[in-house]
Design a protein around this motif. Structure first.
Motif, short mmCIF file in Angstrom:
data_model
loop_
_atom_site.label_atom_id
_atom_site.label_comp_id
_atom_site.label_asym_id
_atom_site.label_seq_id
_atom_site.Cartn_x
_atom_site.Cartn_y
_atom_site.Cartn_z
N GLN A 120 21.45 41.89 69.29
CA GLN A 120 21.65 42.88 68.24
C GLN A 120 20.47 43.84 68.16
OE1 GLN A 120 24.57 43.09 66.44
NE2 GLN A 120 23.78 45.06 65.71
N ARG A 132 20.55 47.88 69.29
CA ARG A 132 20.16 48.96 68.37
C ARG A 132 19.06 49.82 68.97
NH1 ARG A 132 20.98 50.31 63.25
NH2 ARG A 132 22.27 48.45 62.93
N GLY A 147 19.42 53.89 70.01
CA GLY A 147 18.48 54.86 69.44
C GLY A 147 17.67 55.57 70.50
N GLU A 155 31.10 47.81 68.27
CA GLU A 155 29.67 47.63 67.96
C GLU A 155 28.87 48.86 68.34
OE1 GLU A 155 29.04 42.88 68.62
OE2 GLU A 155 29.83 44.08 70.26
N ALA A 210 29.59 51.64 65.79
CA ALA A 210 28.89 51.46 64.51
C ALA A 210 27.42 51.85 64.64
CB ALA A 210 29.02 50.01 64.06
N LEU A 211 26.79 51.45 65.74
CA LEU A 211 25.38 51.79 65.94
C LEU A 211 25.20 53.29 66.13
CD1 LEU A 211 24.29 48.87 68.30
CD2 LEU A 211 23.59 49.23 65.93
N TRP A 212 26.13 53.93 66.83
CA TRP A 212 26.03 55.37 67.04
C TRP A 212 26.16 56.12 65.72
CZ3 TRP A 212 24.16 57.97 70.94
CH2 TRP A 212 24.38 59.35 71.01
N ARG A 213 27.03 55.65 64.84
CA ARG A 213 27.20 56.30 63.54
C ARG A 213 25.95 56.18 62.67
NH1 ARG A 213 32.44 53.93 63.80
NH2 ARG A 213 31.71 52.21 62.48
N ASP A 214 25.11 55.18 62.93
CA ASP A 214 23.89 55.01 62.14
C ASP A 214 22.87 56.12 62.38
OD1 ASP A 214 24.84 52.75 60.94
OD2 ASP A 214 23.76 51.35 62.24
N ASN A 215 23.00 56.82 63.51
CA ASN A 215 22.13 57.96 63.82
C ASN A 215 20.65 57.59 63.93
OD1 ASN A 215 23.76 60.46 64.07
ND2 ASN A 215 24.45 59.88 62.01
N ASP A 216 20.35 56.35 64.28
CA ASP A 216 18.95 55.97 64.49
C ASP A 216 18.43 56.64 65.76
OD1 ASP A 216 18.99 54.41 62.27
OD2 ASP A 216 19.27 52.51 63.33
#
Length: 278
Positions: free
Chosen positions: A172, A176, A180, A208, A211-217
């Motif tokens: 995980q 992430r 990023g 998965e 979801a991580l891409w939508r977080d825009n980190d």
């Protein structure tokens, strides 16, 4: 002759203009007071106003636009390093990167990777396709030679390959970090169309990733850290990784994974040797 320092842009343009052969571009030689192209000929090739080009050489008229500089670079047949220098003189910044698709590296760069054994090392593109690797990378990360070219992608492997996922000690956190870093890397390389296509594909196949891409980190793409891997032959191993830019190749990056302990280096070497004997 004194060196001109107040109008460095004009000096550079004039120097490059005077190096060009008019006959190579279909211009009549006739009687010319100086060698090279005339200002109006450069303007014609760049499709800009002769007056505007003259002002640039004379240090008048303010800062040019990026579009004008690109036109002039084309008109003067500038190399990529010369084009970057032109932008630094004219705008105080490098030009936007022109992404180039790559599927291999030069023999010299491959030899650099090979010399790093037993430290795994890879070369990746802006879309994180792996285009070169050494024996240690094949032994410890993935044997990319056994994969179809389109599958030699760090993101596709991370989110679509169960073996790669299982090898991560903390999937995980790694996932992430990877997303990023990829976001920062791709924007820097100017690979908008290629990135969009890959992101849409991964968003369809991996919730998965979506979801991580939508977080825009965003994580610095050129950095360092520690990676812990579960290897099927030698168990858990700890590697310090460093990410390097490849000078003159903005579309490429090199990742080197150094064993933390000498014993880990010996274990990696044993895997390399065992595979070489197969």
């Amino acid at each position: 002759m004194p060196v001109e320092t107040t109008n460095k842009l004009g000096t550079f343009l004039r120097d490059r203009r005077m190096r060009l052969d008019p006959t190579a571009f279909g211009f009549a030689t006739g009687r010319r007071r100086t060698q090279g192209l005339r200002r109006e000929e450069v303007a014609q090739r760049a499709n800009i106003s002769p007056t505007w080009y003259t002002w640039l050489e004379q240090g008048r008229g303010g800062a040019p636009s990026a579009d004008v500089l690109n036109r002039i670079a084309t008109g003067l047949m500038l190399t990529e390093p010369e084009r970057e220098h032109l932008f630094m003189l004219g705008l105080g910044r490098p030009p936007e990167v022109r992404y180039k698709s790559v599927d291999s590296v030069t023999p010299r760069l491959q030899r650099v990777l090979d010399a790093l054994d037993p430290s795994p090392a890879i070369i990746k593109t802006a879309t994180w396709d792996v285009v070169a690797w050494n024996r240690a990378a094949a032994a410890m990360l993935t044997d990319y030679s056994k994969l179809p070219r389109e599958q030699r992608n760090i993101l596709r492997l991370m989110f679509g390959n169960p073996r790669v996922r299982h090898a991560q000690d903390d999937w995980q956190s790694v996932a992430r970090f990877v997303v990023g870093s990829f976001r920062a890397d791709a924007v820097r390389a100017g690979a908008d169309a290629e990135v969009t296509e890959l992101v849409e594909e991964l968003s369809r196949t991996s919730p998965e990733f979506a979801a991580l891409w939508r977080d825009n980190d965003v994580v610095p793409a050129h950095g360092e850290g520690v990676k812990r891997l579960r290897h099927p032959e030698i168990g858990l191993i700890e590697l310090e990784f460093s990410v390097f830019a490849v000078d003159g190749r903005p579309e490429l990056g090199m990742i080197v994974y150094n064993p933390v302990a000498q014993s880990d280096a010996e274990r990696i070497r044993s895997v390399i040797e065992s595979r070489a004997g197969q």
